[in-house]
Design an enzyme around this catalytic site. Sequence first.
Site, PDB file in Angstrom:
ATOM      1  CD  GLN A 232      42.533  36.924  30.409  1.00  0.00           C
ATOM      2  OE1 GLN A 232      43.426  37.755  30.272  1.00  0.00           O
ATOM      3  NE2 GLN A 232      42.321  36.336  31.587  1.00  0.00           N
ATOM      4  NE  ARG A 379      50.313  32.496  35.725  1.00  0.00           N
ATOM      5  CZ  ARG A 379      51.094  31.681  35.051  1.00  0.00           C
ATOM      6  NH1 ARG A 379      52.140  32.141  34.423  1.00  0.00           N
ATOM      7  NH2 ARG A 379      50.846  30.396  34.997  1.00  0.00           N
ATOM      8  CB  CYS A 380      47.318  38.721  40.771  1.00  0.00           C
ATOM      9  SG  CYS A 380      46.581  39.704  42.074  1.00  0.00           S
ATOM     10  CD  GLU A 749      45.123  34.068  39.333  1.00  0.00           C
ATOM     11  OE1 GLU A 749      44.709  35.065  38.742  1.00  0.00           O
ATOM     12  OE2 GLU A 749      44.542  33.580  40.313  1.00  0.00           O
TER      13      GLU A 749
HETATM   14  N1  MCN Z   1      44.845  22.213  36.605  1.00  0.00           N
HETATM   15  C1  MCN Z   1      44.971  20.895  36.965  1.00  0.00           C
HETATM   16  N2  MCN Z   1      44.739  20.524  38.266  1.00  0.00           N
HETATM   17  C2  MCN Z   1      44.415  21.440  39.216  1.00  0.00           C
HETATM   18  C3  MCN Z   1      44.318  22.798  38.863  1.00  0.00           C
HETATM   19  C4  MCN Z   1      44.525  23.147  37.532  1.00  0.00           C
HETATM   20  O1  MCN Z   1      45.291  20.069  36.128  1.00  0.00           O
HETATM   21  N3  MCN Z   1      44.183  21.076  40.472  1.00  0.00           N
HETATM   22  C5  MCN Z   1      45.012  22.631  35.213  1.00  0.00           C
HETATM   23  C6  MCN Z   1      43.694  23.147  34.649  1.00  0.00           C
HETATM   24  O2  MCN Z   1      42.827  22.170  34.251  1.00  0.00           O
HETATM   25  C7  MCN Z   1      44.141  24.100  33.579  1.00  0.00           C
HETATM   26  C8  MCN Z   1      45.396  24.713  34.197  1.00  0.00           C
HETATM   27  O3  MCN Z   1      45.881  23.742  35.144  1.00  0.00           O
HETATM   28  O4  MCN Z   1      44.406  23.416  32.392  1.00  0.00           O
HETATM   29  C9  MCN Z   1      45.123  26.043  34.926  1.00  0.00           C
HETATM   30  O5  MCN Z   1      43.962  25.880  35.680  1.00  0.00           O
HETATM   31  P1  MCN Z   1      43.368  26.932  36.733  1.00  0.00           P
HETATM   32  O6  MCN Z   1      44.239  27.012  37.911  1.00  0.00           O
HETATM   33  O7  MCN Z   1      41.947  26.563  36.928  1.00  0.00           O
HETATM   34  O8  MCN Z   1      43.448  28.346  35.995  1.00  0.00           O
HETATM   35  P2  MCN Z   1      42.588  28.872  34.763  1.00  0.00           P
HETATM   36  O9  MCN Z   1      42.453  27.815  33.774  1.00  0.00           O
HETATM   37  O10 MCN Z   1      41.394  29.562  35.241  1.00  0.00           O
HETATM   38  O11 MCN Z   1      43.608  29.887  34.153  1.00  0.00           O
HETATM   39  C10 MCN Z   1      43.710  31.192  34.639  1.00  0.00           C
HETATM   40  C11 MCN Z   1      45.071  31.500  35.195  1.00  0.00           C
HETATM   41  C12 MCN Z   1      45.238  32.968  35.245  1.00  0.00           C
HETATM   42  S1  MCN Z   1      44.099  33.863  36.078  1.00  0.00           S
HETATM   43  C13 MCN Z   1      46.237  33.587  34.552  1.00  0.00           C
HETATM   44  S2  MCN Z   1      46.351  35.263  34.683  1.00  0.00           S
HETATM   45  C14 MCN Z   1      47.152  32.840  33.745  1.00  0.00           C
HETATM   46  C15 MCN Z   1      47.265  31.415  34.159  1.00  0.00           C
HETATM   47  O12 MCN Z   1      46.053  30.853  34.374  1.00  0.00           O
HETATM   48  N4  MCN Z   1      47.271  33.119  32.433  1.00  0.00           N
HETATM   49  C16 MCN Z   1      47.906  32.206  31.615  1.00  0.00           C
HETATM   50  N5  MCN Z   1      48.129  30.664  33.447  1.00  0.00           N
HETATM   51  C17 MCN Z   1      48.378  30.958  32.142  1.00  0.00           C
HETATM   52  N6  MCN Z   1      49.028  30.080  31.346  1.00  0.00           N
HETATM   53  C18 MCN Z   1      49.191  30.369  30.036  1.00  0.00           C
HETATM   54  N7  MCN Z   1      49.841  29.476  29.263  1.00  0.00           N
HETATM   55  N8  MCN Z   1      48.708  31.520  29.472  1.00  0.00           N
HETATM   56  C19 MCN Z   1      48.082  32.444  30.229  1.00  0.00           C
HETATM   57  O13 MCN Z   1      47.599  33.542  29.671  1.00  0.00           O
HETATM   58 CU1  CUM Z   2      44.416  37.445  37.698  1.00  0.00          CU
HETATM   59  S1  CUM Z   2      45.090  37.761  35.870  1.00  0.00           S
HETATM   60 MO1  CUM Z   2      44.221  36.163  35.452  1.00  0.00          MO
HETATM   61  O1  CUM Z   2      42.945  36.588  36.481  1.00  0.00           O
HETATM   62  O2  CUM Z   2      43.520  36.394  34.031  1.00  0.00           O
END
Ligand code: MCN
Ligand code: CUM
Length: 803
Positions: A232, A379-380, A749
Site C-alpha cells: 500500500q 481499516r482503522c 474506514e
Molecule cells: N471518496 C469520495 N469522497 C470523499 C471521500 C472519499 O469520493 N469525501 C472516495 C475516494 O476518492 C476514494 C474512496 O472514496 O476513491 C476512499 O477514499 P479515502 O477515504 O480517501 O480512503 P483511501 O483511498 O485512503 O483508502 C484507504 C482506506 C483504508 S485505510 C482501508 S484499510 C480500506 C479502505 O480504504 N481498504 C480498502 N477501503 C477499501 N476498499 C477496498 N475496496 N479495498 C481496500 O483494501
Molecule cells: Cu487503517 S488499515 Mo488502512 O490504514 O490501510
Amino acid sequence: MTHTADAPATPPPLDEIKIGGLGASRRRVEDNRFIRGRGNYLDDIALPGMLHMEVLRSPLAHARIKSIDASKAWAIPGVRMVLTGEALATRNLGWMPTLSYDTQAVLATDKVRFQGQEVAAVVADDPYIAKDAVTAIQVEYEPLPPIVNPEQALAPDAPIIRDDKLGQDDNVVFDWEVGDREGTERAFAEADHVSRLSLHYPRSHPSPLETCGAIADFDRATGKLTVYLTTQAPHIVRAAVALIAELPEHQIRIVSPDLGGGFGNKVPVYPSYVVAILASILCERPVKWIEDRSGNLISTGFGRDIYLDGQVALRKDGKVLAVRMDTVSDHGAFFADAQPSKFKIGLMHSAFAAYDIPYAYLAARGVYTNKAPGGVAYRCSFRVTEAMFFQERMMQAAADDLGLDQAEFRRINFVRDDDFPHRTPYGFLTDSGQYRKCLDLALAEIDYEGFLEEQKAARERGRLLGIGISTMTEPLGAGNSREYDILGIKMFDSAELRVHMTGKALLRTGAKTQGQGHETTWAQIVAHELGLPADDIVVEEGDTDTAPFGMGTYASRSTPVAGAAISMAARKVKAKARRIAAHLLEVSEEDVEWELGRFYVRSQPSRGVTIQETALAAYSNMPDGLEPGLEANAYYDPPNLTWPFAAYVCTVEVDPDTGVWDVLRFVAVDDCGVRINPMIVEGQIQGGLTEAYAMASMQFITFDADGNCVGSNFMDYLLPTAWETPGWELHEVVTPSPHHPIGAKGIGECATVGGPAAFVNAVVNALSHTGVRNVDMPMLPDRVHQALTTGRDVSGAPPVKTD
Ligand code: MCN
Ligand code: CUM
C-alpha cells in the site's frame, strides 16, 4: 439571443456531473479490466527465468532453535538455494527494523517467538518443489512456555520473550500516558456517579482476498533491483529497502500492481519480502514468493487485541465530566505497529473527540506475547477503531447507569456545531461537524420512539429486541508533517498532472489504490478543477520510478492528502493555462475570467478559449517568455487531519433459547464532507459496515494455551457473504472540511471504526434485563447464550479451550 458576426455566442456552461466532476456517481473505470479478468495482480506476473520461494514456518509459539539441518532440502533436484537465519545473519540481515523502532527477526536464529514465524526459505525451479523442499528441512526445537495474553506476559516469573534485546528484562513494550491526570482526578472526585466498563477488543485480521507476495528481480548488469510487491506504500518500501539492503535509492524500483484488497494488511514490510530480495540478489534470477491463505492469516497483519478498563465521571444531569482509560495492548513478539505518529498507542487518544469533555487521562501499556506481530491498522487509523469502540460502549454503559435515554445522553455531550475547531479532551483539534443533525436523522429514519415502544411490548411477550447507537468522529488523513512521520519521513502527499497537447491528461499520485477506486475519483477532482472530462484523464499509481514521492494509502489519507495535492496541482496547471489564455485572447491576464473548462474576456463573455485550446497552445503557440508545456506537481502537507462523523443505529432480535441474534435494521448516516463520487463513498460504507458486522458476529481468530492460532483458515475464520450480511440503509450529511481544498474528508474506514459498537450496544441492550454489561466480540451465539443464562459479562480473552 442576439449577437454580431464577429462575436460568437457564449457557449452554455459545462455540466460538471456530465463530465464526471465532483459529485458524479461515475462508474468505476478500473472495473472494466477487473470484471473481464484482465487485472494485473502479483500472481499474474511471470518474468523470464523466474524462481519460486517458499518459507518454512514454526509450528511452535515459543521455542529455542537447537539446530537446523537443511541438507535433505538442498539435495532435492530443482532446489537452487536454502536460506536460514544463519545465512542472513552473515549478511547482517538476520533482523530488520520495524516501523515502530523495534527489531524483527527476518528468519529466526535464536528462538521462534510465534507460531507461523519464518524459520527458513527454499528457492526452487517451481513452487511445488519449493514446497516439498521446505518440509525436508529438519529443525530441532526446545519448547519454551508460550505467552498468549498480557496477564501471562506481566506475571513476575514470565519467560522473557525478547531476550535478544539488550536490557529487556520484562515483556513490556512501552508504558505511556497522555492527558491531564490531575484534572481528571479532580473531576472524578466531584462526580455524582462513576461508570465503569472492562472489555477486550479481540485480534482481528484484514484478510484481503489477495494474500501478500513479492517478485524480486535483481539485474547484476545494471545493478537495478525491481520488486513487484503487494504494498500500500511503495515509496516507503523503497526507502526501507535502501536502508536495510544498503542499495542506492535510484537503483530500486518498487512496483505495486493491482491489489486484491489491502485493508492495512499490505502496509508493513514482511520478512519474506526481504528474503525474496536477498534470494534474487544471490541467485541473479527473479524470485517470486506468494503467501498461502494460512500463512497470511497466522503471520501477517493482525489488528486490535487490546484490553480496556474505562471509567466515566458523570454529573447526574448527564454531563460527562471526565474519562479515564487504562489500556493494555498485546503486540505479539515484535513491536511492528504500522503507525506514523509519535504516540506509542497510535491515535487511541482520539477517543471521545465527538464529545465536549473537559478532562481525560489515558494510561497505555504494551506487552510482548508469543503471537504474530499485532497492531497493524486494519481499516482503522492506528487504534482509532478500538478508541471509538471503547468510547461508544462506555457511553452506553454510562447512560444506562444514569437511567438516561441513549440518544439524549449523547446530545447533551456532543460538541456543538458552532464550537469548531474544537479541542478534544486529549488535545486533538477537530475541524467541523454537525453531530446532532446526523444522529437525529438516523433516529428519525429508524423510528426511534416507535422502536422503543415495540421493544417494550415485545419484552412482555418474551421477545428480546435491542437497539444500539454508535456516534463518533475519527481522525483521518495523516499527516500533518509536524506530528506524523514514518521513520523520520514526514507525512505529506503528492500529485503530478501532465496535460497533453489535445487536452487529455495523465495524473500520478503518491497514493496507491487497493480497490478504493482512485483511478475513477482522482480524475473527477481534475475534472472539477479544470473542466476536462474525467474520461480524458488517466490515473497511475504504485510505480516508484514514475509516481511522485508519496506515503501511500492507509488511514483513509488519500482523499485528505493526495486528493488535496491533486487539486493543488490542477490549480497550478490552471494558473499557467490562464496566462496562455490571455495571450490567445490578446488581453491582459487580469481581464481573463474562468468558468468550468473555459477562460473568457470579462467584458465580453462570448470571447473565450477552452482549457483544451490552451493545452494545444502550450505546445504550439506559447506566449513569449513562457515555458512550453502544461504540467505541474504539488506536494501537500495538510494543516490538520479531517474529522468525518458517523451516526450508526442498529436494531436486533436475540433468540433467548439459542443466543442467535439477527440484525433487524441498520441505519447509517455518514458525513465525510464533500463527496467526490457518492456511489464509491456508499460502496466504502457498505464494505466497512460488512467488516464491522463480521467482527461483531462471527470472526473468531484467537489462540489456545499452547499458542496455536485458532482460526487460521476460512473454514474457521469467517468472511460474511451476501447471504449473512444485513441490508444497510445509508444517508448523508455534508459538512465540508474547512481546510481541504475541495472540502472532502476521508471515508474509507469510518464504517469499520464506528460500526462494531452499534452491534454490540444493540445486543447488550437486548440483554439489559439480565444486568449484563458486556459480551466480547465476536458475539457468537454461545457467548450471548451464556450471558443470558448467567447474567454475567462474557470475556473472549485468550487462551481459548480448543477441545
Ligand atoms: N471518496 C469520495 N469522497 C470523499 C471521500 C472519499 O469520493 N469525501 C472516495 C475516494 O476518492 C476514494 C474512496 O472514496 O476513491 C476512499 O477514499 P479515502 O477515504 O480517501 O480512503 P483511501 O483511498 O485512503 O483508502 C484507504 C482506506 C483504508 S485505510 C482501508 S484499510 C480500506 C479502505 O480504504 N481498504 C480498502 N477501503 C477499501 N476498499 C477496498 N475496496 N479495498 C481496500 O483494501
Ligand atoms: Cu487503517 S488499515 Mo488502512 O490504514 O490501510
